[in-house]
Design an enzyme around this catalytic site. Structure first.
Site, mmCIF file in Angstrom:
data_model
loop_
_atom_site.group_PDB
_atom_site.id
_atom_site.type_symbol
_atom_site.label_atom_id
_atom_site.label_comp_id
_atom_site.label_asym_id
_atom_site.label_seq_id
_atom_site.Cartn_x
_atom_site.Cartn_y
_atom_site.Cartn_z
ATOM 1 N N ASN A 351 0.834 -1.194 0.000
ATOM 2 C CA ASN A 351 0.000 0.000 0.000
ATOM 3 C C ASN A 351 0.875 1.251 0.000
ATOM 4 O O ASN A 351 1.046 1.916 1.008
ATOM 5 C CB ASN A 351 -0.941 -0.022 1.213
ATOM 6 N N GLY A 394 -2.265 1.538 4.959
ATOM 7 C CA GLY A 394 -0.959 2.136 4.755
ATOM 8 C C GLY A 394 -1.038 3.572 4.266
ATOM 9 O O GLY A 394 -2.098 4.219 4.328
ATOM 10 N N ARG A 396 -1.181 4.928 1.319
ATOM 11 C CA ARG A 396 -2.213 5.239 0.319
ATOM 12 C C ARG A 396 -3.586 5.288 0.979
ATOM 13 O O ARG A 396 -4.395 6.182 0.672
ATOM 14 C CB ARG A 396 -2.208 4.220 -0.822
ATOM 15 N N CYS A 397 -3.866 4.348 1.863
ATOM 16 C CA CYS A 397 -5.147 4.344 2.568
ATOM 17 C C CYS A 397 -5.369 5.642 3.344
ATOM 18 O O CYS A 397 -6.504 6.104 3.475
ATOM 19 C CB CYS A 397 -5.222 3.173 3.546
ATOM 20 N N MET A 398 -4.315 6.223 3.862
ATOM 21 C CA MET A 398 -4.428 7.393 4.733
ATOM 22 C C MET A 398 -4.489 8.702 3.956
ATOM 23 O O MET A 398 -4.462 9.774 4.573
ATOM 24 C CB MET A 398 -3.246 7.440 5.701
#
Length: 407
Positions: A351, A394, A396-398
């Site tokens: 990620n 990770g 990208r998720c955040m």
């Protein structure tokens, strides 16, 4: 140009984050499953790590906007929105919130500032907040004072999921889990009513749709090509509806959706937990999905019609053809070590957040994968994540890119 995202790798110019707040301290063991957590992060540690993430982005020329601040600005710019915002929030808050709607509404509207109101909806409301001394209600007498009548929203720091930037528009999502659906309310008000966005952002999907769709399953591989995961949290019906809306917009350049069917399990909850783009021709992938990965394309037809084809070939040649590249490199998360691959994928080694071609933000704990990226010519900017990673997401998720530069 409030939203402009035509790639995964163009220089990141503006991004939406949420700094973890009191909602994480309102996680308790008995609520973990319902609120989609495996553990309880230490808030001070998570905030310190998140602040380093935001600072790193700023050091690389990225404007950082925060979800709570944009929502606060939206309500301040248009005070008449406070009441419908509260009413919508309570309606989406579950049976207990709706049962106590009158007291909950009065309490939330009594909060003095827009910031206090926004932060309270994020952190959750307990019985002791709305009924500190009531003796005329059985529920107030029997429920513990600390019980939540409006649950906290601990997943908020994963800003990638409630909506996705696509070109100059956005898809505003219906989340898979009931507990996350209130997250989309903030995105709806910001995209529709915030002075920076109002009237300028076409919406290609809305939470009124009956099928779940989440932003971690949408990758802008080019202005003409989206990769979309058919996953635990994004249904094939939602993908078809998204394609219909994109293809019906003559201003939208998307011509093709590459649908990647991945196992429907929590470890692989979204496509970006197993596959992200690092550079024009480089990708990182969790090797465990390759044996069962199925590929399909949805293509724009005459009059915005949607054509569907199954593909019977490996991922590499499909990416090469759709992106017009001579070759692509798939870098395996964890390399050839099966144990490292499982461990580092669980801790979001796949990620990555690309902030410029060949420059990515990762978690420092995924050292095997990070070394592989470096050996393949990818610049790695690693951040500490002992607490942030407990939420199963990770870099990208955040992050939700709002503006990327052209390639």
């Amino acid at each position: 140009m409030p939203i402009c995202v035509y790639s995964e790798t163009g220089p990141l110019k503006r991004v939406l984050l949420h700094r973890p707040g009191k909602e994480l301290e309102h996680l308790v063991p008995g609520s973990l499953d319902r609120l989609l957590f495996d553990d309880i992060p230490y808030l001070a540690g998570a905030q310190q790590e998140h602040d380093r993430f935001a600072a790193l982005l700023r050091e690389n020329g990225v404007e950082v906007s925060y979800l709570s601040e944009l929502m606060e600005q939206t309500l301040r710019a248009e005070p008449a929105l406070r009441e419908p915002f509260v009413d919508e929030f309570i309606a989406a808050g579950g049976d207990t919130a709706r049962f106590h709607a009158r007291a909950l509404r009065a309490y939330l509207l009594s909060l003095g500032s827009e910031r206090e109101l926004v932060e309270k909806t994020m952190a959750g409301v307990r019985m002791q907040d709305i009924a500190p001394a009531r003796t005329d209600s059985l529920s107030a007498l029997l429920h513990r004072a600390a019980q939540f009548v409006l649950d906290p929203i601990p997943n908020l720091y994963f800003t990638r999921d409630p909506f996705a930037s696509i070109g100059r528009g956005a898809s505003l999502h219906r989340m898979y889990a009931q507990t996350r659906r209130r997250e989309c309310i903030y995105g709806s008000y910001i995209l529709r009513r915030h002075p920076d966005f109002a009237g300028s952002v076409p919406l290609y999907y809305t939470p009124d749709e009956p099928f779940s769709l989440e932003g971690g399953d949408i990758l802008n591989l080019s202005s003409r090509l989206l990769a979309v995961g058919a996953s635990q949290r994004t249904s094939p019906e939602a993908i078809e509806r998204l394609a219909q809306r994109l293809f019906a917009d003559p201003e939208c350049p998307v011509e093709t959706l590459l649908v990647m069917d991945i196992p429907g399990m929590r470890a692989y909850m979204h496509l970006d937990t197993v596959f992200t783009q690092l550079d024009a021709d480089k990708f990182i992938i969790h090797p465990a999905i390759l044996p069962t990965l199925r590929l399909f394309v949805l293509e724009r037809g005459a009059g915005g019609a949607v054509g569907v084809r199954a593909l019977d070939e490996p991922l590499e040649p499909v990416l090469e053809r759709l992106l017009g590249l001579e070759s692509v490199t798939l870098i395996r998360c964890g390399g050839s070590d099966f144990i490292a691959a499982q461990r580092e994928q669980w801790n979001d080694g796949s990620n990555t957040l690309c902030i410029a071609p060949g420059r990515v933000v990762t978690y420092d704990r995924n050292y095997v994968t990070n070394e592989l990226l470096d050996k393949n010519g990818v610049e790695v900017l690693a951040i500490p994540a002992g607490e942030l990673s407990r939420g199963r997401g990770g870099p990208r998720c955040m992050s939700m890119p709002l503006v990327r530069g052209a390639l």
